[in-house]
Design an enzyme around this catalytic site. Sequence first.
Site, PDB file in Angstrom:
ATOM      1  NE  ARG A 297      42.916  45.718  43.360  1.00 14.85           N
ATOM      2  CZ  ARG A 297      41.838  45.351  42.695  1.00 14.85           C
ATOM      3  NH1 ARG A 297      41.683  45.716  41.452  1.00 14.85           N
ATOM      4  NH2 ARG A 297      40.908  44.622  43.260  1.00 14.85           N
TER       5      ARG A 297
ATOM      6  CE  LYS B 188      34.620  42.001  36.967  1.00 15.64           C
ATOM      7  NZ  LYS B 188      35.393  41.012  37.720  1.00 15.64           N
TER       8      LYS B 188
ATOM      9  NE  ARG C 215      32.799  41.702  43.336  1.00 17.68           N
ATOM     10  CZ  ARG C 215      33.660  42.549  42.799  1.00 17.68           C
ATOM     11  NH1 ARG C 215      33.251  43.650  42.218  1.00 17.68           N
ATOM     12  NH2 ARG C 215      34.942  42.287  42.827  1.00 17.68           N
TER      13      ARG C 215
ATOM     14  NE  ARG D 101      44.722  42.774  39.840  1.00 19.43           N
ATOM     15  CZ  ARG D 101      43.400  42.675  39.792  1.00 19.43           C
ATOM     16  NH1 ARG D 101      42.768  42.733  38.653  1.00 19.43           N
ATOM     17  NH2 ARG D 101      42.719  42.509  40.904  1.00 19.43           N
TER      18      ARG D 101
ATOM     19  NE  ARG E 172      39.362  40.663  45.119  1.00 19.01           N
ATOM     20  CZ  ARG E 172      40.303  40.951  44.224  1.00 19.01           C
ATOM     21  NH1 ARG E 172      41.542  40.610  44.431  1.00 19.01           N
ATOM     22  NH2 ARG E 172      39.978  41.580  43.135  1.00 19.01           N
TER      23      ARG E 172
HETATM   24  P1  AMP Z   1      37.182  44.939  42.419  1.00 18.70           P
HETATM   25  O1  AMP Z   1      38.128  46.045  42.111  1.00 18.70           O
HETATM   26  O2  AMP Z   1      35.980  44.943  41.514  1.00 18.70           O
HETATM   27  O3  AMP Z   1      37.840  43.597  42.453  1.00 18.70           O
HETATM   28  O4  AMP Z   1      36.606  45.199  43.891  1.00 18.70           O
HETATM   29  C1  AMP Z   1      37.456  45.267  45.022  1.00 18.70           C
HETATM   30  C2  AMP Z   1      36.645  45.045  46.290  1.00 18.70           C
HETATM   31  O5  AMP Z   1      35.647  46.074  46.407  1.00 18.70           O
HETATM   32  C3  AMP Z   1      35.887  43.727  46.355  1.00 18.70           C
HETATM   33  O6  AMP Z   1      36.668  42.647  46.802  1.00 18.70           O
HETATM   34  C4  AMP Z   1      34.765  44.076  47.326  1.00 18.70           C
HETATM   35  O7  AMP Z   1      35.226  44.089  48.670  1.00 18.70           O
HETATM   36  C5  AMP Z   1      34.444  45.516  46.941  1.00 18.70           C
HETATM   37  N1  AMP Z   1      33.392  45.571  45.881  1.00 18.70           N
HETATM   38  C6  AMP Z   1      33.526  46.002  44.598  1.00 18.70           C
HETATM   39  N2  AMP Z   1      32.375  45.915  43.929  1.00 18.70           N
HETATM   40  C7  AMP Z   1      31.467  45.409  44.802  1.00 18.70           C
HETATM   41  C8  AMP Z   1      30.090  45.066  44.719  1.00 18.70           C
HETATM   42  N3  AMP Z   1      29.397  45.197  43.572  1.00 18.70           N
HETATM   43  N4  AMP Z   1      29.488  44.586  45.839  1.00 18.70           N
HETATM   44  C9  AMP Z   1      30.158  44.445  46.999  1.00 18.70           C
HETATM   45  N5  AMP Z   1      31.457  44.722  47.142  1.00 18.70           N
HETATM   46  C10 AMP Z   1      32.115  45.205  46.059  1.00 18.70           C
END
Ligand code: AMP
Length: 214
Positions: free
Chosen positions: A160, A13, A88, A127, A171
């Site tokens: 990360r 994404k 999400r 990653r 996740r």
């Molecule tokens: P990402 O970089 O999109 O994988 O997001 C990293 C982390 O941020 C996720 O594992 C969640 O803990 C939090 N997060 C990001 N976007 C959301 C969302 N829309 N709703 C809830 N938590 C989020």
Amino acid sequence: MRIVLLGAPGSGKGTQAQKLVAGQGIPQVSTGDLLRAELKSESALGLRAKTDMDAGRLVADGLVLQIIERRLEKDDVRNGFILDGFPRNRTQAEDLARLLAEIEKPLDAVLLLDIDMEILSKRLTGRRTCSVTGKVLNIHFSPQQDLDACIAAGGELLYRDDDNEETIANRLGVYQEQTRPLIEFYRSAGLLRVVDAMGTVEEVAQRMQEALDS
Ligand code: AMP
């Protein structure tokens, strides 16, 4: 255009959002990036989000809605945006629909990056980000010359914080239980376009473009 990118963690994404930014001239809005910025600045919101982020759980809907509302008020999203990592779950999807209905700017498309779950684990565990160039790489899939270029530039290949095995499993579980149902939600709304996310970055980017043009 107002676009949502839907897909499991590791489906590409973030990478594809950056491609779309270049192609469409509209910004990427990533709730993950916005939350990480809040964490870095040690804001109250960032500190409240930290435990859930570190564990790979979803941050409370209210907090995420707050940052998304703030972001969508900015000038640069007037002509559109690419939402990456939001919504999400069902509540967030309904919040988004309400927010966009209020400003009379509904979504144009939801692109689903469709990928084999087995490949995902490798994508996630491999990653890395280059500490100097900021480039996102993968120790299993990136060309060796790209990995070497980071080291040659004096950089390190960094994980990360939430890319460890336990967090990754969480996740993926969260995606299956809470985010996947959005596929049907957006299919019934007539917005869903499925894109095969297997293949090179360029191949997938081409398919995304075709899905948007269709
Ligand atoms: P990402 O970089 O999109 O994988 O997001 C990293 C982390 O941020 C996720 O594992 C969640 O803990 C939090 N997060 C990001 N976007 C959301 C969302 N829309 N709703 C809830 N938590 C989020």
